[in-house]
Design a protein around this motif. Structure first.
Motif, PDB file in Angstrom:
ATOM      1  N   VAL A  18       0.847  -1.206   0.000  1.00  0.00           N
ATOM      2  CA  VAL A  18       0.000   0.000   0.000  1.00  0.00           C
ATOM      3  C   VAL A  18       0.880   1.254   0.000  1.00  0.00           C
ATOM      4  CG1 VAL A  18      -2.000   1.137   0.994  1.00  0.00           C
ATOM      5  CG2 VAL A  18      -1.692  -1.315   1.344  1.00  0.00           C
ATOM      6  N   ILE A  19       1.520   1.480  -1.138  1.00  0.00           N
ATOM      7  CA  ILE A  19       2.431   2.624  -1.315  1.00  0.00           C
ATOM      8  C   ILE A  19       1.709   3.725  -2.083  1.00  0.00           C
ATOM      9  CG2 ILE A  19       4.558   3.378  -2.465  1.00  0.00           C
ATOM     10  CD1 ILE A  19       5.692   0.578  -1.913  1.00  0.00           C
ATOM     11  N   SER A  20       1.855   4.951  -1.618  1.00  0.00           N
ATOM     12  CA  SER A  20       1.238   6.099  -2.283  1.00  0.00           C
ATOM     13  C   SER A  20       2.286   6.875  -3.073  1.00  0.00           C
ATOM     14  CB  SER A  20       0.562   7.021  -1.272  1.00  0.00           C
ATOM     15  OG  SER A  20       1.529   7.582  -0.398  1.00  0.00           O
ATOM     16  N   LYS A  21       1.818   7.706  -3.990  1.00  0.00           N
ATOM     17  CA  LYS A  21       2.740   8.463  -4.842  1.00  0.00           C
ATOM     18  C   LYS A  21       3.519   9.531  -4.077  1.00  0.00           C
ATOM     19  CE  LYS A  21       0.211   7.924  -9.199  1.00  0.00           C
ATOM     20  NZ  LYS A  21      -0.464   8.600 -10.330  1.00  0.00           N
ATOM     21  N   ASN A  22       2.953  10.015  -2.972  1.00  0.00           N
ATOM     22  CA  ASN A  22       3.639  11.081  -2.233  1.00  0.00           C
ATOM     23  C   ASN A  22       4.541  10.533  -1.132  1.00  0.00           C
ATOM     24  OD1 ASN A  22       1.740  10.179  -0.468  1.00  0.00           O
ATOM     25  ND2 ASN A  22       0.711  12.131  -0.167  1.00  0.00           N
ATOM     26  N   GLU A  23       4.760   9.203  -1.137  1.00  0.00           N
ATOM     27  CA  GLU A  23       5.617   8.600  -0.129  1.00  0.00           C
ATOM     28  C   GLU A  23       7.091   8.743  -0.491  1.00  0.00           C
ATOM     29  OE1 GLU A  23       5.261   4.537   2.280  1.00  0.00           O
ATOM     30  OE2 GLU A  23       3.562   4.868   0.951  1.00  0.00           O
ATOM     31  N   LEU A  44      19.742   6.134   1.862  1.00  0.00           N
ATOM     32  CA  LEU A  44      19.307   7.093   0.856  1.00  0.00           C
ATOM     33  C   LEU A  44      17.799   6.927   0.662  1.00  0.00           C
ATOM     34  CD1 LEU A  44      20.167   5.795  -2.707  1.00  0.00           C
ATOM     35  CD2 LEU A  44      20.804   4.515  -0.686  1.00  0.00           C
ATOM     36  N   TYR A  45      17.223   7.750  -0.186  1.00  0.00           N
ATOM     37  CA  TYR A  45      15.772   7.658  -0.381  1.00  0.00           C
ATOM     38  C   TYR A  45      15.420   7.865  -1.841  1.00  0.00           C
ATOM     39  CZ  TYR A  45      16.089  12.794  -0.213  1.00  0.00           C
ATOM     40  OH  TYR A  45      16.430  14.103  -0.445  1.00  0.00           O
ATOM     41  N   ALA A  46      14.193   7.438  -2.184  1.00  0.00           N
ATOM     42  CA  ALA A  46      13.696   7.567  -3.558  1.00  0.00           C
ATOM     43  C   ALA A  46      12.290   8.141  -3.516  1.00  0.00           C
ATOM     44  CB  ALA A  46      13.691   6.206  -4.258  1.00  0.00           C
ATOM     45  N   VAL A  47      11.932   8.868  -4.565  1.00  0.00           N
ATOM     46  CA  VAL A  47      10.608   9.488  -4.655  1.00  0.00           C
ATOM     47  C   VAL A  47       9.934   9.073  -5.962  1.00  0.00           C
ATOM     48  CG1 VAL A  47      11.272  11.471  -3.237  1.00  0.00           C
ATOM     49  CG2 VAL A  47      11.553  11.584  -5.722  1.00  0.00           C
ATOM     50  N   TYR A  48       8.620   9.196  -5.977  1.00  0.00           N
ATOM     51  CA  TYR A  48       7.833   8.831  -7.161  1.00  0.00           C
ATOM     52  C   TYR A  48       8.186   9.726  -8.347  1.00  0.00           C
ATOM     53  CZ  TYR A  48       3.846   8.870 -10.360  1.00  0.00           C
ATOM     54  OH  TYR A  48       3.068   8.854 -11.477  1.00  0.00           O
ATOM     55  N   THR A  49       8.305   9.098  -9.543  1.00  0.00           N
ATOM     56  CA  THR A  49       8.584   9.878 -10.756  1.00  0.00           C
ATOM     57  C   THR A  49       7.578   9.611 -11.882  1.00  0.00           C
ATOM     58  OG1 THR A  49      10.111   8.177 -11.604  1.00  0.00           O
ATOM     59  CG2 THR A  49      11.064   9.963 -10.270  1.00  0.00           C
ATOM     60  N   GLY A  84       2.437  -0.098 -11.961  1.00  0.00           N
ATOM     61  CA  GLY A  84       3.402   0.186 -10.904  1.00  0.00           C
ATOM     62  C   GLY A  84       3.761   1.651 -10.848  1.00  0.00           C
ATOM     63  N   TYR A  85       4.439   2.017  -9.765  1.00  0.00           N
ATOM     64  CA  TYR A  85       4.988   3.357  -9.596  1.00  0.00           C
ATOM     65  C   TYR A  85       6.503   3.261  -9.706  1.00  0.00           C
ATOM     66  CZ  TYR A  85       0.478   4.670  -7.444  1.00  0.00           C
ATOM     67  OH  TYR A  85      -0.849   4.905  -7.197  1.00  0.00           O
ATOM     68  N   ARG A  86       7.099   4.205 -10.424  1.00  0.00           N
ATOM     69  CA  ARG A  86       8.567   4.251 -10.498  1.00  0.00           C
ATOM     70  C   ARG A  86       9.095   5.231  -9.452  1.00  0.00           C
ATOM     71  NH1 ARG A  86      11.552   4.099 -16.081  1.00  0.00           N
ATOM     72  NH2 ARG A  86      10.948   1.932 -15.665  1.00  0.00           N
ATOM     73  N   PHE A  87      10.052   4.752  -8.674  1.00  0.00           N
ATOM     74  CA  PHE A  87      10.721   5.581  -7.675  1.00  0.00           C
ATOM     75  C   PHE A  87      12.203   5.669  -8.025  1.00  0.00           C
ATOM     76  CE2 PHE A  87       6.856   4.627  -5.470  1.00  0.00           C
ATOM     77  CZ  PHE A  87       6.677   5.643  -4.540  1.00  0.00           C
ATOM     78  N   SER A  88      12.773   6.875  -7.868  1.00  0.00           N
ATOM     79  CA  SER A  88      14.200   7.089  -8.137  1.00  0.00           C
ATOM     80  C   SER A  88      14.769   8.057  -7.114  1.00  0.00           C
ATOM     81  CB  SER A  88      14.420   7.641  -9.546  1.00  0.00           C
ATOM     82  OG  SER A  88      14.108   6.682 -10.529  1.00  0.00           O
ATOM     83  N   PRO A  89      16.059   7.920  -6.790  1.00  0.00           N
ATOM     84  CA  PRO A  89      16.683   8.905  -5.905  1.00  0.00           C
ATOM     85  C   PRO A  89      16.732  10.262  -6.599  1.00  0.00           C
ATOM     86  CG  PRO A  89      17.989   6.891  -6.020  1.00  0.00           C
ATOM     87  CD  PRO A  89      16.963   6.807  -7.115  1.00  0.00           C
ATOM     88  N   PRO A  90      16.230  11.310  -5.965  1.00  0.00           N
ATOM     89  CA  PRO A  90      16.283  12.628  -6.590  1.00  0.00           C
ATOM     90  C   PRO A  90      17.692  13.223  -6.530  1.00  0.00           C
ATOM     91  CG  PRO A  90      15.368  12.812  -4.396  1.00  0.00           C
ATOM     92  CD  PRO A  90      15.564  11.338  -4.656  1.00  0.00           C
ATOM     93  N   ASP A 143      10.638  -0.004  -9.907  1.00  0.00           N
ATOM     94  CA  ASP A 143       9.217  -0.031 -10.272  1.00  0.00           C
ATOM     95  C   ASP A 143       8.493  -0.968  -9.300  1.00  0.00           C
ATOM     96  OD1 ASP A 143      10.021   1.547 -12.358  1.00  0.00           O
ATOM     97  OD2 ASP A 143       9.954  -0.045 -13.861  1.00  0.00           O
ATOM     98  N   ILE A 144       7.506  -0.431  -8.582  1.00  0.00           N
ATOM     99  CA  ILE A 144       6.848  -1.163  -7.506  1.00  0.00           C
ATOM    100  C   ILE A 144       5.347  -1.210  -7.734  1.00  0.00           C
ATOM    101  CG2 ILE A 144       6.516  -1.276  -5.000  1.00  0.00           C
ATOM    102  CD1 ILE A 144       9.015   0.456  -4.699  1.00  0.00           C
ATOM    103  N   ASN A 145       4.746  -2.387  -7.531  1.00  0.00           N
ATOM    104  CA  ASN A 145       3.289  -2.479  -7.533  1.00  0.00           C
ATOM    105  C   ASN A 145       2.788  -1.838  -6.238  1.00  0.00           C
ATOM    106  OD1 ASN A 145       0.795  -4.543  -6.538  1.00  0.00           O
ATOM    107  ND2 ASN A 145       0.624  -3.647  -8.558  1.00  0.00           N
TER     108      ASN A 145
END
Length: 481
Positions: free
Chosen positions: A261-266, A279-284, A294-300, A373-375
């Motif tokens: 249960v991942i949201s785009k603003n996480e 480190l961290y990654a954000v939705y792109t 899925g949602y793609r997350f990458s380190p900004p 890329d995460i479901n």
């Protein structure tokens, strides 16, 4: 035969009731909430669950690709020219990474394990054999020069030995030697003075068929957001290489699993022992892999930005105040003093200076960005590519003539791509979950559609009932004739 009025009004009442129920369910988000609650309780590290099986032994094939930078102008570099390199690769290895020594603790709320990684060379997926020769910076020599630069007597003795043994700033070795280790002449000679010194060097020496230490993970039993989150690493809840508590913190998972249960603003946090930091990654972007959303997350950019752009990164400047610039991370403190600098491949997202300092750097987002890329419902990784580059900080060292007139440069040695794509069997299971999710989430809208349809039927029946009797009588002769 006309319908009785009470039947018509039943249709109308059913239409109204169905619309009210459908709209109420859509606004209250009952069905998606129910599905999410079920997933939250099922995705937990516990014997017998699919989440545990996937965590303990990932079913999808993982590949590690290495791309080496072969130096083409060593003489010119010693004269002060910028290095010119040609990329060789990939050299591909199948990576096996099961969790071992798994022990559940504290009523199943935590689990300890070591993540053993084994690499098997894949010749058919590689540019050439492991025996391919690569000319690059002599990392053992550069490390020794850096270590003894402030001791003039020892520095001159070591320099004299290097000249007599023909050891220079650059060396040529096979891909296999550079990765997994070779006996180094300089280190072997210094072993006489320092018996504890290891005379074998390799970028991933002792990393094959071994682990990076013991992890303690949260299972997610108490809180779904703690699923696979690292509690301690090698018995420690924080690091001690950096100069601030924030930079020394251990945050997130090990990057191989994420909570459901991942949201785009996480913001997704990860701890990487390769980088010696969190480190961290954000939705792109929204993506689809094998038909699964899925949602793609990458380190900004801010993750590796300099302290001017991101003051929180001041703690990564070692020694304190010694900051190299955006896009670089000095990890010498956690690499036995070796002048190792980490970056993205081809200095992607780094200061333009580092790209221009080495001829042959061509940063490209699609090829050099780390992405996951995460479901979003299950937290299952659909596709991932972890991309890093190992560099060496090269500079002229006064008491070592071997450095010639070399300019100060962050010299690229190799970049890697650790990648995975969901396997077909897991994809089919996820596709069924996606179908179930779509059906469940659309039940309210189906009810609204049925309500609208019943409403249309009700209106039609009402119109038929309101047709004047005279009109009906006038039509009778026509029908009978």
């Amino acid at each position: 035969m006309p319908l009785k009025p009470w039947c018509v009004y039943c249709v109308g009442a059913s239409s109204l009731l169905t619309l009210i129920i459908g709209i109420s369910l859509a606004l209250s988000n009952v069905f998606p909430g129910f599905l999410q609650s079920r997933v939250k309780t099922e995705v937990v590290l516990k014997n017998g669950t699919e989440a545990f099986e996937a965590w303990a032994d990932p079913p999808a094939p993982i590949y590690m690709q290495f791309y080496f930078f072969n130096l083409t102008n060593p003489g010119e570099v010693l004269d002060g020219e910028r290095p010119a390199v040609v990329e060789y690769g990939p050299y591909t290895y199948r990576e096996y990474r099961p969790m071992e020594e798994v022990v559940f603790q504290e009523n199943g709320t935590r689990v300890s394990a070591v993540n053993r990684k084994t690499y098997i060379f894949q010749r058919d997926m590689s540019r050439g054999p492991e025996s391919d020769l690569i000319r690059t910076i002599n990392i053992p020599a550069m490390t020794v020069m850096e270590r003894f630069k402030d001791n003039a007597v020892l520095a001159n003795l070591i320099s004299a030995y290097m000249r007599s043994a023909g050891i220079g700033l650059f060396s040529t070795h096979t891909v296999g030697e550079l990765l997994w280790g070779y006996e180094d002449g300089l280190l072997k000679a210094l072993k006489v003075l320092q018996p504890e010194l290891d005379d074998v060097f390799g970028l991933f020496y002792k990393s094959n068929a071994s682990n990076d230490g013991e992890y303690m993970f949260f299972t997610g039993q108490q809180n779904y957001k703690d699923f696979a989150r690292v509690d301690t690493w090698n018995g420690k809840s924080s690091l001690d290489w950096w100069t601030s508590d924030e930079c020394n913190s251990i945050n997130g998972t090990n990057g191989a699993s994420f909570h459901p249960v991942i949201s785009k603003n996480e913001v997704l946090y990860m701890f990487s022992s390769d980088l010696c930091r969190s480190l961290y990654a954000v939705y792109t972007d929204d993506v689809a892999v094998k038909g699964i959303p899925g949602y793609r997350f990458s380190p900004p950019f801010e993750v590796f930005a300099n302290l001017t752009l991101n003051p929180a990164n001041a703690g990564f400047c070692v020694p304190a105040g010694n900051c190299l610039g955006s896009g670089l991370l000095n990890v010498s403190a956690c690499k036995q003093g070796a002048p190792i600098i980490m970056s993205s491949p081809h200095f992607y997202q780094a200061d333009e200076k580092f790209v221009q300092d080495v001829f042959g750097m061509r940063p490209k987002k699609d090829d050099h960005q780390t992405a996951i890329d995460i479901n979003p419902l299950t937290g299952f990784i659909l596709q991932a590519a972890k991309r890093l580059q190992i560099n060496v900080y090269v500079k002229k060292v006064p008491d070592f003539s071997e450095t010639g007139n070399v300019r100060t440069v962050v010299f690229p040695v190799v970049h890697l791509n650790e990648s995975v794509v969901i396997d077909d069997a897991s994809a089919k299971k996820l596709q069924l979950i996606v179908v179930e999710k779509n059906v469940v989430e659309n039940i309210p809208f189906m009810l609204i559609g049925v309500g609208i349809l019943l409403g249309a039927i009700f209106m039609f029946l009402m119109c038929r009932q309101n047709v004047p009797e005279s009109t009906v009588a006038e039509r009778q002769p026509l029908l009978s004739s």
